[in-house]
Design a protein around this motif. Sequence first.
Motif: not given
Length: 218
Positions: A11, A22-23, A26-27, A38, A58, A60-61, A63, A65, A67
């Motif tokens: 990840f 996975s990215m 999650v997005s 995550v 990071m 692209r995910i 902020h 979320i 983790i």
Amino acid sequence: MEKVLFIAYQFPPRGGPGVQRSMAFVSHLREFGYEPIVLTVTEDDIKQGRYQFDESLMGRIPHDILIHRIPANEPAVWAKRMMELKLYRFFWYFGFHRLWEWSLNWNENALPVAQQLIREHNIKLVYTSSAPFSVMLLGMKLQQTLNVKWVADLRDPYTDAYAWQFPSKIHWLFRRRFERKVFSKPDRLIVNTPAVKELYLKRQLIEPSKITVITNGY
């Protein structure tokens, strides 16, 4: 919004092809009514393992979320030393049950954290991304002990693929046994090509109603 524990050993900020699926999931999961939490390895693990490191991913995910990062304790330093001494293949052959994937140790570290997250956030669904395939053991353990639904996503086939090596045909057969034991357990198995679905149905690894194809997007 239903919460899902999203377990992905590979990840961001790790780079490379293994993190892309996975990215992306999650997005976009929130668009389908799921809130991902995550569980993955630490940034130090990525650097110490000398894997590709791409901090830009990071971005692209979302902020916000959550983790959670757990040390992997990969035997990288030890393995490198054994390779220098030309002893690694000996340990790989006779200790394959512990060395078949370097990520195996991570399961032991991640299990209590995963259990705590499931209880704390009232999570009913666990998602695992493989490879590594040892992460499926973590998903199965959570399914069995906490009565959660488990979705296993396979980015690649395992013993039918060229990318994984085995010390001998016997070790390969033991991994085939692993597939037969574990691949039938998820409440839903996701593969990324119709050909892999056809292969697993032909091998009778899982019931037809429990396997789904979600192809990679570009």
